[in-house]
Design a protein around this motif. Structure first.
Motif, short mmCIF file in Angstrom:
data_model
loop_
_atom_site.label_atom_id
_atom_site.label_comp_id
_atom_site.label_asym_id
_atom_site.label_seq_id
_atom_site.Cartn_x
_atom_site.Cartn_y
_atom_site.Cartn_z
N ASN A 96 -6.39 -1.52 -4.94
CA ASN A 96 -7.51 -0.58 -5.07
C ASN A 96 -7.12 0.83 -4.66
OD1 ASN A 96 -9.46 -2.28 -6.12
ND2 ASN A 96 -10.02 -3.08 -4.12
N MET A 97 -6.31 0.92 -3.62
CA MET A 97 -5.87 2.26 -3.17
C MET A 97 -5.09 2.95 -4.28
SD MET A 97 -3.71 3.09 0.26
CE MET A 97 -2.09 2.62 -0.32
N HIS A 98 -4.25 2.17 -4.95
CA HIS A 98 -3.45 2.72 -6.04
C HIS A 98 -4.34 3.15 -7.21
CE1 HIS A 98 -0.36 2.08 -9.38
NE2 HIS A 98 -0.02 3.18 -8.75
N LYS A 99 -5.32 2.29 -7.55
CA LYS A 99 -6.25 2.63 -8.65
C LYS A 99 -7.05 3.87 -8.28
CE LYS A 99 -7.38 -1.94 -10.20
NZ LYS A 99 -8.36 -2.97 -9.93
N ALA A 100 -7.55 3.91 -7.04
CA ALA A 100 -8.36 5.06 -6.62
C ALA A 100 -7.53 6.35 -6.66
CB ALA A 100 -8.90 4.83 -5.20
N ALA A 101 -6.25 6.25 -6.31
CA ALA A 101 -5.39 7.44 -6.34
C ALA A 101 -5.35 8.01 -7.76
CB ALA A 101 -3.99 7.09 -5.84
N GLY A 102 -5.22 7.12 -8.76
CA GLY A 102 -5.20 7.57 -10.15
C GLY A 102 -6.50 8.28 -10.52
N ILE A 103 -7.62 7.71 -10.09
CA ILE A 103 -8.93 8.32 -10.41
C ILE A 103 -9.07 9.67 -9.72
CG2 ILE A 103 -11.43 8.03 -10.11
CD1 ILE A 103 -10.92 4.97 -10.32
N LEU A 104 -8.63 9.74 -8.46
CA LEU A 104 -8.76 11.01 -7.72
C LEU A 104 -7.95 12.12 -8.39
CD1 LEU A 104 -8.62 9.64 -4.07
CD2 LEU A 104 -10.59 10.68 -5.19
N VAL A 105 -6.78 11.76 -8.89
CA VAL A 105 -5.94 12.77 -9.55
C VAL A 105 -6.53 13.16 -10.90
CG1 VAL A 105 -3.68 13.11 -10.65
CG2 VAL A 105 -3.82 12.19 -8.32
N ARG A 106 -6.96 12.16 -11.67
CA ARG A 106 -7.45 12.44 -13.03
C ARG A 106 -8.83 13.11 -13.02
NH1 ARG A 106 -5.82 7.29 -13.80
NH2 ARG A 106 -7.96 6.56 -13.86
N GLU A 107 -9.72 12.62 -12.15
CA GLU A 107 -11.12 13.06 -12.26
C GLU A 107 -11.58 14.00 -11.16
OE1 GLU A 107 -13.65 9.65 -12.81
OE2 GLU A 107 -12.16 8.67 -14.10
N TYR A 108 -10.82 14.10 -10.08
CA TYR A 108 -11.28 14.92 -8.95
C TYR A 108 -10.25 15.98 -8.54
CZ TYR A 108 -15.06 11.53 -8.37
OH TYR A 108 -16.17 10.73 -8.57
N HIS A 109 -9.36 16.31 -9.46
CA HIS A 109 -8.32 17.34 -9.20
C HIS A 109 -7.52 17.02 -7.94
CE1 HIS A 109 -10.43 19.57 -12.27
NE2 HIS A 109 -11.54 19.45 -11.57
N GLY A 110 -7.32 15.75 -7.66
CA GLY A 110 -6.49 15.37 -6.51
C GLY A 110 -7.17 15.55 -5.17
N ARG A 111 -8.50 15.60 -5.17
CA ARG A 111 -9.23 15.72 -3.88
C ARG A 111 -10.17 14.54 -3.73
NH1 ARG A 111 -10.72 20.84 -5.89
NH2 ARG A 111 -8.98 22.26 -5.68
N PHE A 112 -10.55 14.29 -2.48
CA PHE A 112 -11.52 13.22 -2.22
C PHE A 112 -12.92 13.81 -2.36
CE2 PHE A 112 -13.84 9.96 0.09
CZ PHE A 112 -13.15 8.82 -0.26
N PRO A 113 -13.84 13.15 -3.07
CA PRO A 113 -15.18 13.76 -3.25
C PRO A 113 -15.90 13.93 -1.92
CG PRO A 113 -15.14 11.47 -4.02
CD PRO A 113 -13.73 11.84 -3.71
N ARG A 114 -16.67 15.00 -1.82
CA ARG A 114 -17.44 15.23 -0.59
C ARG A 114 -18.74 14.46 -0.60
NH1 ARG A 114 -16.15 19.87 2.52
NH2 ARG A 114 -14.13 20.65 1.82
N ASP A 115 -19.13 14.01 -1.79
CA ASP A 115 -20.41 13.33 -1.95
C ASP A 115 -20.24 11.83 -1.63
OD1 ASP A 115 -23.23 13.41 -3.16
OD2 ASP A 115 -22.24 11.76 -4.22
N TYR A 116 -21.12 11.34 -0.77
CA TYR A 116 -21.05 9.95 -0.31
C TYR A 116 -21.18 8.98 -1.49
CZ TYR A 116 -22.44 5.79 2.41
OH TYR A 116 -22.53 4.54 2.95
N GLU A 117 -22.15 9.21 -2.36
CA GLU A 117 -22.37 8.29 -3.49
C GLU A 117 -21.17 8.27 -4.42
OE1 GLU A 117 -24.84 6.27 -3.50
OE2 GLU A 117 -25.77 7.21 -1.75
N GLN A 118 -20.59 9.43 -4.66
CA GLN A 118 -19.39 9.48 -5.52
C GLN A 118 -18.23 8.74 -4.85
OE1 GLN A 118 -18.78 13.66 -6.35
NE2 GLN A 118 -19.43 13.32 -8.47
#
Ligand code: SF4
Length: 361
Positions: A96-118
């Motif tokens: 999951n950590m690996h999958k989440a890393a891909g999503i963070l790079v692709r969809e969040y410009h390599g940052r962790f969302p500040r929004d709790y729900e996201q």
């Protein structure tokens, strides 16, 4: 809500101050605490789930060394990530950590969302992890409740209810939400966890050294040994396996597990399920082993306990002649040293250790 533990605003303020002062003077020096960068905090929070700091620290160092930024982690192969995770267990966390890393790079410009729900939508991120990362990295006022915090709060309240129950957990969360510092939520969360780890320990809590002892009902009532109460866990599923180390032409057969279920994506040896009676009787096993003539050695029974499964197994070392190469087993035939680069799950690593001892003796 626990009305009995409602502190007045000044009392709550003093409670927070005492706890934070203690934390700043006593906290352990841990690498992800050195800065408020979300990525080290994220790595640490995932690695430390269901793991002690002592066990998790070498893994944290290995991951931050190999993948110093989120892009490095996202760009790695799943096999490399699992290999580095090998031995830590609960491999779904690594996937999951690996999958989440891909999503963070692709969809969040390599940052962790500040929004709790996201944050909660990311693979492997539940309410606890989201609150821990957002409070520490972005100062969001979100109280975390892990095993350490549950222990501290149930003792503060002298709450004797079963902490496995959902309503008890809700009550604990509610009190954590009331207590959390609005100014320093990340430090407050860490302080509660650190207090549980270092002072309010499961056995023999050091109440004399506790900064919040004057608020603690369990201490006042002499109940610290009985709180928290946790009902016995449901019994684990028992499984019995033969683990086949098949050797052919100085190569061993290694297979990858499917992408679903326990140990998904990890590698191991072929397995055959047997009964408890069969496992106990090596003579029966010789009959079960598909080619008795090839059976070189059988191990004594071994055991590996997963979160829900109690596995007992024996290892069979089978030496196969070249002409038996007609069978259609899936997997890779590898030289012994080649196995080192594959992520092999722990029960089968123990099997491999046994094989190494046998083959060199
Ligand atoms: S006084 Fe003792 S039991 Fe109460 S919170 Fe502190 S260490 Fe835990």
């Amino acid at each position: 809500m626990n009305e009995r533990f409602m502190l007045s605003a000044p009392q709550t303020g003093r409670f927070r101050r005492k706890l934070l002062e203690w934390f700043r003077a006593n906290k352990r020096s841990l690498p992800w605490r050195k800065q408020k960068d979300w990525y080290p905090i994220y790595l640490a929070e995932i690695i430390l789930q269901q793991t002690t700091v002592e066990q998790g620290l070498p893994y944290y160092k290995a991951f931050i060394g190999r993948f110093p930024a989120i892009d490095d982690l996202a760009g790695a192969s799943q096999q490399d990530v699992l290999k580095l995770w090998q031995g830590l267990g609960y491999y779904a966390r690594a996937r999951n950590m690996h999958k989440a890393a891909g999503i963070l790079v692709r969809e969040y410009h390599g940052r962790f969302p500040r929004d709790y729900e996201q944050a909660l939508k990311l693979p492997g991120i539940g309410p606890y992890t989201a609150a821990a990362i957002l409070s520490q990295a972005y100062n969001r006022v979100l109280a975390v409740v892990d095993g350490n915090v549950s222990r501290v709060i149930t003792r503060l309240l002298a709450l004797e209810d079963d902490i496995r129950r959902t309503d008890t957990q809700k009550r604990i969360q509610h009190v954590a939400d009331l207590l959390i510092s609005r100014k320093y939520p990340g430090d407050f969360n860490e302080a509660m966890m650190e207090l549980g780890a270092l002072v309010c320990t499961p056995r023999a809590p050091r109440c004399g050294a506790c900064p919040i002892r004057f608020y603690c009902r369990a201490r006042a009532q002499g109940k610290t040994a009985h709180i928290p109460y946790k009902s016995p866990p449901s019994p684990k599923l028992k499984q019995y396996h033969l683990v086949m180390i098949r050797e052919r032409d100085s190569r061993l057969l290694l297979q990858q597990r499917s992408e679903d279920g326990l140990l998904a994506g990890m590698w191991g040896f072929p397995v055959r399920a047997v009964s408890e009676k069969e496992l106990k009787n090596p003579e029966e096993l010789k009959e079960i082993a598909f080619k008795r003539a090839l059976l070189k050695k059988i191990s004594s029974p071994m055991r590996h306990v997963y979160s829900h499964i109690d596995l007992k197994y024996r290892v069979l070392w089978l030496r196969e002649p070249k002409e038996s190469a007609r069978d259609k087993e899936k997997g890779c035939w590898l030289q012994r040293h080649e196995l080192e680069s594959y992520p092999i799950h722990k029960a089968h690593l123990k099997a491999l250790e046994w094989f190494d001892k046998q083959s060199t003796s």
